[in-house]
Design a protein around this motif. Sequence first.
Motif, PDB file in Angstrom:
ATOM      1  N   PHE A 113     -33.623   2.489  11.860  1.00 46.39           N
ATOM      2  CA  PHE A 113     -34.266   1.589  12.819  1.00 46.39           C
ATOM      3  C   PHE A 113     -33.639   0.199  12.785  1.00 46.39           C
ATOM      4  O   PHE A 113     -33.469  -0.440  13.828  1.00 46.39           O
ATOM      5  CB  PHE A 113     -35.769   1.510  12.547  1.00 46.39           C
ATOM      6  N   ALA A 114     -33.297  -0.273  11.598  1.00 49.36           N
ATOM      7  CA  ALA A 114     -32.676  -1.598  11.483  1.00 49.36           C
ATOM      8  C   ALA A 114     -31.320  -1.631  12.175  1.00 49.36           C
ATOM      9  O   ALA A 114     -30.993  -2.585  12.886  1.00 49.36           O
ATOM     10  CB  ALA A 114     -32.533  -1.974  10.006  1.00 49.36           C
ATOM     11  N   ARG A 115     -30.513  -0.569  11.984  1.00 49.53           N
ATOM     12  CA  ARG A 115     -29.197  -0.523  12.613  1.00 49.53           C
ATOM     13  C   ARG A 115     -29.323  -0.397  14.138  1.00 49.53           C
ATOM     14  O   ARG A 115     -28.559  -1.012  14.878  1.00 49.53           O
ATOM     15  CB  ARG A 115     -28.379   0.644  12.048  1.00 49.53           C
ATOM     16  N   CYS A 116     -30.280   0.391  14.589  1.00 50.68           N
ATOM     17  CA  CYS A 116     -30.518   0.506  16.036  1.00 50.68           C
ATOM     18  C   CYS A 116     -30.889  -0.854  16.629  1.00 50.68           C
ATOM     19  O   CYS A 116     -30.388  -1.240  17.696  1.00 50.68           O
ATOM     20  CB  CYS A 116     -31.632   1.513  16.318  1.00 50.68           C
ATOM     21  N   TYR A 117     -31.756  -1.569  15.932  1.00 46.94           N
ATOM     22  CA  TYR A 117     -32.205  -2.876  16.434  1.00 46.94           C
ATOM     23  C   TYR A 117     -31.026  -3.841  16.511  1.00 46.94           C
ATOM     24  O   TYR A 117     -30.871  -4.580  17.491  1.00 46.94           O
ATOM     25  CB  TYR A 117     -33.297  -3.436  15.527  1.00 46.94           C
ATOM     26  N   ALA A 118     -30.163  -3.800  15.496  1.00 43.31           N
ATOM     27  CA  ALA A 118     -28.993  -4.677  15.483  1.00 43.31           C
ATOM     28  C   ALA A 118     -28.014  -4.324  16.600  1.00 43.31           C
ATOM     29  O   ALA A 118     -27.347  -5.204  17.155  1.00 43.31           O
ATOM     30  CB  ALA A 118     -28.298  -4.588  14.127  1.00 43.31           C
ATOM     31  N   LYS A 119     -27.939  -3.039  16.947  1.00 46.90           N
ATOM     32  CA  LYS A 119     -27.006  -2.580  17.977  1.00 46.90           C
ATOM     33  C   LYS A 119     -27.611  -2.574  19.379  1.00 46.90           C
ATOM     34  O   LYS A 119     -26.946  -2.219  20.350  1.00 46.90           O
ATOM     35  CB  LYS A 119     -26.510  -1.163  17.629  1.00 46.90           C
ATOM     36  N   GLY A 120     -28.901  -2.944  19.483  1.00 49.41           N
ATOM     37  CA  GLY A 120     -29.554  -2.975  20.783  1.00 49.41           C
ATOM     38  C   GLY A 120     -29.881  -1.608  21.341  1.00 49.41           C
ATOM     39  O   GLY A 120     -29.930  -1.421  22.565  1.00 49.41           O
ATOM     40  N   ILE A 121     -30.132  -0.638  20.461  1.00 45.00           N
ATOM     41  CA  ILE A 121     -30.459   0.731  20.884  1.00 45.00           C
ATOM     42  C   ILE A 121     -31.976   0.907  20.871  1.00 45.00           C
ATOM     43  O   ILE A 121     -32.612   0.695  19.840  1.00 45.00           O
ATOM     44  CB  ILE A 121     -29.825   1.761  19.932  1.00 45.00           C
ATOM     45  N   PRO A 122     -32.588   1.289  22.003  1.00 46.93           N
ATOM     46  CA  PRO A 122     -34.034   1.563  22.004  1.00 46.93           C
ATOM     47  C   PRO A 122     -34.357   2.704  21.052  1.00 46.93           C
ATOM     48  O   PRO A 122     -33.563   3.634  20.876  1.00 46.93           O
ATOM     49  CB  PRO A 122     -34.325   1.963  23.459  1.00 46.93           C
ATOM     50  N   THR A 123     -35.548   2.645  20.440  1.00 46.26           N
ATOM     51  CA  THR A 123     -35.967   3.686  19.506  1.00 46.26           C
ATOM     52  C   THR A 123     -37.398   4.099  19.805  1.00 46.26           C
ATOM     53  O   THR A 123     -38.206   3.298  20.272  1.00 46.26           O
ATOM     54  CB  THR A 123     -35.888   3.189  18.053  1.00 46.26           C
ATOM     55  N   ILE A 124     -37.690   5.351  19.517  1.00 52.65           N
ATOM     56  CA  ILE A 124     -39.052   5.846  19.711  1.00 52.65           C
ATOM     57  C   ILE A 124     -39.415   6.796  18.584  1.00 52.65           C
ATOM     58  O   ILE A 124     -38.579   7.591  18.130  1.00 52.65           O
ATOM     59  CB  ILE A 124     -39.203   6.554  21.081  1.00 52.65           C
ATOM     60  N   LEU A 154     -44.842   5.153  19.205  1.00 48.58           N
ATOM     61  CA  LEU A 154     -44.440   3.754  19.184  1.00 48.58           C
ATOM     62  C   LEU A 154     -43.017   3.649  19.698  1.00 48.58           C
ATOM     63  O   LEU A 154     -42.168   4.482  19.353  1.00 48.58           O
ATOM     64  CB  LEU A 154     -44.475   3.205  17.765  1.00 48.58           C
ATOM     65  N   ILE A 155     -42.763   2.646  20.498  1.00 45.22           N
ATOM     66  CA  ILE A 155     -41.426   2.387  21.018  1.00 45.22           C
ATOM     67  C   ILE A 155     -40.998   0.996  20.578  1.00 45.22           C
ATOM     68  O   ILE A 155     -41.778   0.040  20.656  1.00 45.22           O
ATOM     69  CB  ILE A 155     -41.399   2.489  22.551  1.00 45.22           C
ATOM     70  N   PHE A 156     -39.771   0.898  20.113  1.00 45.13           N
ATOM     71  CA  PHE A 156     -39.210  -0.394  19.733  1.00 45.13           C
ATOM     72  C   PHE A 156     -38.023  -0.686  20.647  1.00 45.13           C
ATOM     73  O   PHE A 156     -37.029   0.045  20.620  1.00 45.13           O
ATOM     74  CB  PHE A 156     -38.786  -0.390  18.269  1.00 45.13           C
ATOM     75  N   MET A 157     -38.157  -1.734  21.442  1.00 44.22           N
ATOM     76  CA  MET A 157     -37.127  -2.097  22.406  1.00 44.22           C
ATOM     77  C   MET A 157     -36.305  -3.275  21.903  1.00 44.22           C
ATOM     78  O   MET A 157     -36.811  -4.138  21.177  1.00 44.22           O
ATOM     79  CB  MET A 157     -37.769  -2.442  23.750  1.00 44.22           C
ATOM     80  N   PRO A 158     -35.035  -3.336  22.276  1.00 50.33           N
ATOM     81  CA  PRO A 158     -34.185  -4.459  21.864  1.00 50.33           C
ATOM     82  C   PRO A 158     -34.805  -5.801  22.260  1.00 50.33           C
ATOM     83  O   PRO A 158     -35.299  -5.960  23.384  1.00 50.33           O
ATOM     84  CB  PRO A 158     -32.888  -4.213  22.636  1.00 50.33           C
TER      85      PRO A 158
END
Length: 291
Positions: free
Chosen positions: A137-148, A160-164
């Motif tokens: 999740f941390a790497r996705c956030y740093a790369k601007g990749i949405p996660t769910i 839960l959804i985490f958006m850039p």
Amino acid sequence: MTAFDYKQAFSRNIGWVTADEQEKLRHKKVAIAGMGGVGGSHLIVLARLGIGKFHIADLDVFEQANFNRQFGASMSTLNAPKAATMAAAVKDINPEADVTSFDHGVTLENLDAFLDGVDIYVDSLDIFALEIRRAVFARCYAKGIPTITAAPMGMGTAFLIFMPGKMSFEEYFCLDGYAFEDQIIKFVIGVSPSVQQRHYLVDRSSVNFLKKKVPSTAMGIELAAGAACTNVLKILLGRGEIICAPRSLHFDAYRNRLLKCWRPFGNRHPMQRLMFWYVKRLLAREAAGKR
């Protein structure tokens, strides 16, 4: 044999998506870590949606204990690698699909390769795999990749959804400084702030975080796949409202209830602190009763 025709294979999607949107989905890449419970169902639903590229990861093999909920688990796949089995299932649906399997799971060493060129990450790791989950999740956030993350909760699902640029996984779950068992509790109540499933758990001894044991149902898995993959479609196509952290949804089919949750400050919210204390006390009481 009939030759594969992508447009024919996914023609029944048209109406809910346009022909142009279907073509966009054909060229999108989705990463899914974990091919067991929710991961296998997420993958199959997205494959049938016509997603054309996948990065999938799992280091485990199928066992009989997986039969109650995991798409790829059957007598014919006993002891077969989960990632390879599910990759073959996708290719059977869409022979044109580009599927890259990470057969040793996601690690800190292969994380960048796993996320390379990915449009969205769908979390399907084991509930207890918190260390690598936090790293992904941390790497996705740093790369601007949405996660769910859409979790099967009893006979329902919470997602839960985490958006850039919005609230991050770490800001929401607040796991630092807690023992492993407490981190698991915080993760569960973070994904499912209402913890609706607690009302019909008939055997509390089936939940043992220290032994990494929790019950599950196929209904929860399939509901999670429906919720997660619907939101994947919305994010990839840029249409429809996205409910992202600190907001979440929890639908419980057993209780006939849909709850919309809002937890500013995530697990630091007073209601979350109270729920953490409540669940921790329940588990301690159960452990004391066994002694």
